[in-house]
Design an enzyme around this catalytic site. Structure first.
Site, PDB file in Angstrom:
ATOM      1  N   PHE A 179      34.799  40.993  32.158  1.00  0.00           N
ATOM      2  CA  PHE A 179      34.648  41.861  33.319  1.00  0.00           C
ATOM      3  C   PHE A 179      33.152  42.029  33.572  1.00  0.00           C
ATOM      4  O   PHE A 179      32.373  42.259  32.646  1.00  0.00           O
ATOM      5  CB  PHE A 179      35.242  43.251  33.046  1.00  0.00           C
ATOM      6  CG  PHE A 179      36.738  43.264  32.864  1.00  0.00           C
ATOM      7  CD1 PHE A 179      37.573  43.218  33.978  1.00  0.00           C
ATOM      8  CD2 PHE A 179      37.308  43.356  31.603  1.00  0.00           C
ATOM      9  CE1 PHE A 179      38.951  43.260  33.816  1.00  0.00           C
ATOM     10  CE2 PHE A 179      38.679  43.387  31.440  1.00  0.00           C
ATOM     11  CZ  PHE A 179      39.501  43.338  32.553  1.00  0.00           C
ATOM     12  N   PHE A 181      30.522  44.403  35.798  1.00  0.00           N
ATOM     13  CA  PHE A 181      30.467  45.624  36.600  1.00  0.00           C
ATOM     14  C   PHE A 181      29.147  45.651  37.355  1.00  0.00           C
ATOM     15  O   PHE A 181      28.075  45.475  36.765  1.00  0.00           O
ATOM     16  CB  PHE A 181      30.591  46.853  35.696  1.00  0.00           C
ATOM     17  CG  PHE A 181      31.867  46.843  34.900  1.00  0.00           C
ATOM     18  CD1 PHE A 181      33.050  47.247  35.478  1.00  0.00           C
ATOM     19  CD2 PHE A 181      31.874  46.383  33.588  1.00  0.00           C
ATOM     20  CE1 PHE A 181      34.233  47.216  34.756  1.00  0.00           C
ATOM     21  CE2 PHE A 181      33.045  46.345  32.861  1.00  0.00           C
ATOM     22  CZ  PHE A 181      34.223  46.764  33.443  1.00  0.00           C
TER      23      PHE A 181
END
Lengths: 301, 558
Positions: A179, A181
């Site tokens: 992931f 961000f």
């Protein structure tokens, strides 16, 4: 002393209900709660756990009692009683479960609404109307969305949706097997999610390759991240600490390793983190390459 | 119809092999086909069980150290596909359906015997194809799970994925052929005088199941054909990079795969309804409501599929609808369980292996049903979707439910298949090992899911280590439990106690012929059984000690 059967049944039923309620209230199977909707979820869990415990103990108790009480003794021949049915009984055990599931359904819907799940953001027409109607609130959210790099006329697919205008917006990109961000306000790009406690967070999620899912067990929240269909997830973290972010949708060989951390911080610590890692003081424009290079390794900057 | 013909004077010359060879032939005898399904399915169960063993071995430690990661994904894909499409669906439908339905309707065979044989013989090649794909050098088996969600299934090695699709298409075809055959047999092959509401409950279960098969399996087939186009021809039905929509696949897939759950459990419900009255010596409680609850489950089962997709960005109205519809399946299902409990109440229960497995099914399925109603609630599901909670839940349904019933049915009908009884102490050992092992394996998984372990992972947070080891210990017990069963089935076929035609004093028609039954089921006319559950003694009734099931059906009861 012989207790009459109806009285006995009543007593057993009451004991059953009380022990089910006790189990539901006192047996904790859930991890620590760290978002504002987690206690709401836990409330639903306790209700479901109590109802489930009452049903399971009752049915298994009845079954075990029958197996012991009506077992065939050695040397015993012959059949049981020729009882083919009983309509009032059938009506009772159709009606009671129907009422219970209706109650559970409505109750869980109320819970879901309190979690913000019923905002019809994923219907484009309704969304547009809402945007016009609530110029302040919806407009801020929309601006954040547009700033997040997603075309504003693109269809937004639901998740748990934002309820507040001052939400911290974070763009989440899921890929095999990480992931990423990105904080549009401060241009920070990070592999870890840092959020301040007590402030709503809106995650705008997109996937680059296959379907992933964003799951934080302590927040009791999960949303699939689907390529081609941006999804939105909002929550308000409450309890400072570090919690795992887990990919919950099979995404390839390293699916089990696709995990990172969400750090919920006190607001002042979060501000310190932002100013420490922000590639530039906010006003000055910055080339994306520099920003990315600086933010990917925040520890060295 | 040939049903009313007098028995032939001599055996007609036949091209069918007659000895043990007929089990390896293209036999059109429904009993041979039923046993072919059963044995073939059990062999695949051993394969699927070995794959499960590999998964549980990998999960003994929190790091990925037993299997390469790609292999682990191949193993979990094969485990799911083998267990569903090659073990549970063929056995609980094909095996018992083929063996029992013609008896129950009073027919000499299925409506379409040749189609029936074709349906079975699609299974071994499809299964070997699927398992064989693992050994293809450089490609390997499918790695995208039994759900094969795109875009993952479009990006994993194509050869394995295409073979997986081909295999599932063949197995789905087999299932559709079987479904058509069961519908035709139940509706059109009934002995004259036998009404629909006089049929044993398993016929109703198979009728409902077959309706689901015929309505939903073609949707899966179409979906998988489109998926294969995306893989081979680079079309973009489900590929977002080409403008496709990945969520549409999920809708189409679950439109089959949720009814598939009922395709796996409704026949099990039917089998339990046959087994409990015989060993409880009581009529099946509430026959009519049992029939209507099956039909209600069939209807509701078709309109609940999106509860598998609550985190996939479905609109709120859809979540509301599918939550309510899914919760309501608990009502007809609950009716069935209360009726079974009422069937046991006041009976004379023989606590033999068949009865124990059937009662354990009730325990397990009630547990799985309760977690199922919880999972139907959107907010609950959003936390535990795609976690080990779901893994625990559906194993309680398909293993604790259906597989327990399959074992119960084997103990119940083995004397009919072979003419010999299974050994009871070995059966009890099998039961207790399975029951303890099963609960030890799958109950802890609910806790794991609630606390943060996603499904389909080879590595996990070290805090979950000992709970996973507990689960693996349960899996080991389950593996061991297979041994007494295998020994029992193999040895009893030759050395078991001779059972006679009707060792349980049962009233359903398959027991009113010899064990094993002759080709075409009865010497002479098929019996007319209008009260398949006519057990039990009313105070003013005839003394059943003095009479037998055979007397009951032939003494002119109508």
């Amino acid at each position: 002393m012989l207790i009459p059967a109806p009285v006995l049944s009543l007593i057993i039923g009451m004991v059953l209900v009380l022990s089910g309620l006790w189990i539901g209230q006192n047996v904790n199977l859930l991890p620590v709660d760290a978002s504002s909707n987690a206690p709401v979820y836990d409330e639903l869990f306790k209700v479901l756990f109590s109802i489930g415990a009452i049903l399971f103990l009752g049915i298994v108790g009845l079954l075990v009692f029958s197996l012991v009480r009506f077992r065939r003794r050695p040397g015993e021949l012959g059949d049981g009683i020729a009882l083919e049915g009983n309509l009032p009984l059938e009506i009772v055990w159709t009606a009671i479960p129907a009422i219970v599931v209706l109650f559970v359904g409505i109750y869980s819907y109320d819970i879901y609404e309190r979690m913000g799940g019923m905002v019809p953001l994923n219907d484009h027409a309704v969304h547009a109307m809402q945007h016009e109607a609530h110029g302040g609130e919806g407009g801020a959210a929309m601006a954040a969305m547009a700033g997040g790099g997603i075309e504003s006329d693109e269809r937004i697919w639901g998740g748990i949706t934002p309820a507040s205008a001052d939400a911290l917006t974070v763009d989440v990109t899921a890929m095999q097997f990480a992931f990423i961000f990105r904080y549009p306000d401060s241009e920070i790009i990070s592999g870890e999610l840092h959020v301040p406690a007590g402030r709503p967070v809106a995650l705008r999620m997109k996937a680059n390759d296959v379907i992933h899912a964003f799951w934080v067990p302590q927040f009791r929240l999960k949303q699939d991240v689907i390529p081609g269909q941006p999804t939105l997830l909002s929550f308000t973290p409450t309890r400072p600490g570090s919690y795992p972010i887990i990919c919950a949708e099979l995404c390839g060989p390293y699916h089990g390793g696709m995990r990172t951390t969400v750090v919920v911080e006190e607001p002042e610590n979060f501000q310190a983190w932002v100013s420490k890692n922000s590639p530039n003081p906010p006003p000055a424009p910055v080339t994306p390459v520099v920003a990315a290079a600086a933010a990917i390794s925040p520890l060295q900057s | 119809m040939t049903l009313t013909l007098p028995p032939q004077a001599g055996p007609a010359p036949t091209l069918q092999p007659t000895g043990w060879l007929r089990y390896f032939s293209f036999s059109v005898d429904h009993k041979v086909i039923g046993l072919q399904y059963l044995v073939c399915g059990f062999l695949f169960y051993l394969v699927g069980g070995a794959l499960a063993g590999a998964i549980r071995t990998e999960l003994l430690t929190p790091i990925s150290d037993f299997l390469p990661r790609e292999t682990y994904n191949e193993v979990l894909t094969l485990h799911g596909t083998v267990m569903i499409f090659l073990w549970i669906v063929p056995v609980v439908n094909g095996a018992f359906g083929n063996y029992l339905i013609p008896f129950y309707v009073g027919a000499r065979d299925m409506a379409f015997p040749r189609l029936n044989a074709v349906a079975f013989w699609l299974i071994p090649p499809a299964g070997l194809l699927l398992i064989g794909s693992y050994f293809i050098a450089g490609a390997g088996a499918s790695q995208s799970g039994w759900t094969a969600y795109p875009p993952l299934s479009l990006t994993t090695p194509a050869t394995g994925q295409v073979i997986w699709i081909l295999s599932v298409l063949l197995l789905g075809g087999s299932s559709i052929f079987g479904g058509i055959n069961f519908i035709a047999t139940v509706l059109k092959m009934r002995r004259p005088g036998l009404g629909l509401m006089q049929l044993p409950m398993y016929c109703w279960a198979m009728l409902g199941t077959s309706i689901l098969v015929v309505l939903s399996t073609p949707v899966l087939a179409g979906t998988l054909v489109l998926l294969s186009f995306d893989i081979i021809a680079h079309t973009g039905f489900f590929n977002p990079a080409l403008g496709g929509n990945a969520v549409v696949y999920q809708h189409l897939f679950w439109f089959y795969s949720h009814p598939a759950v009922y395709i796996m459990v409704l026949p099990a419900f039917g089998l339990v309804s046959e087994i409990l009255p015989v060993h409880a010596r009581k009529p099946l409680f509430g026959y009519t409501t049992m029939v209507y609850s099956i039909l209600a489950i069939v209807f509701l089962g078709l309109i609940v599929w999106a509860h598998h997709m609550f985190t996939s960005g479905t609109p709120p109205w859809m979540r509301l609808f599918f939550t309510i519809a899914t919760s309501f399946i608990a009502v007809p299902t609950g009716i069935k369980f209360f009726n079974w409990l009422a069937t046991l109440w006041g009976g004379k229960l023989s606590l033999n292996s068949a009865m124990l497995f059937a009662c354990a099914f009730i325990v397990n399925f009630v547990f799985g049903g309760i977690t199922g109603v919880a999972l139907a609630q959107v907010p609950f599901d959003i936390h535990v979707h795609d976690t080990y909670f779901v893994v625990g839940h559906f194993h309680y349904i398909v293993y604790g439910g259906t597989v327990f019933v399959i074992f119960s049915a084997v103990y119940h009908w083995y004397p009919k298949f072979t003419g010999r009884l299974l050994n009871e102490p070995l059966g009890q050992a099998h039961f207790w090992l399975t029951f303890v092992g099963f609960n030890l394996c799958f109950a802890p998984q609910h806790w794991l899911g609630l606390n943060g372990m996603p499904r389909r992972v080879a590595e996990y947070d070290p805090q979950f280590t000992w709970m996973n080891q507990l689960s693996s210990a349960g899996a080991l017990l389950m593996a061991i439990s297979t041994l007494p069963f295998l020994v029992n089935v193999l040895v009893s076929a030759f050395r078991g106690e001779v059972a006679g035609d009707n060792p349980w004093n049962a009233l359903t028609p398959e027991w009113l012929t010899s064990s094993p039954p002759p080709v075409e089921n009865w010497k002479g006319e098929a019996p007319l059984v209008t009260h398949p559950y006519g057990y039990g003694s009313a105070p003013d009734a005839i003394d059943l000690k003095a009479t037998s099931g055979r007397d009951l059906w032939s003494s002119g009861r109508s």
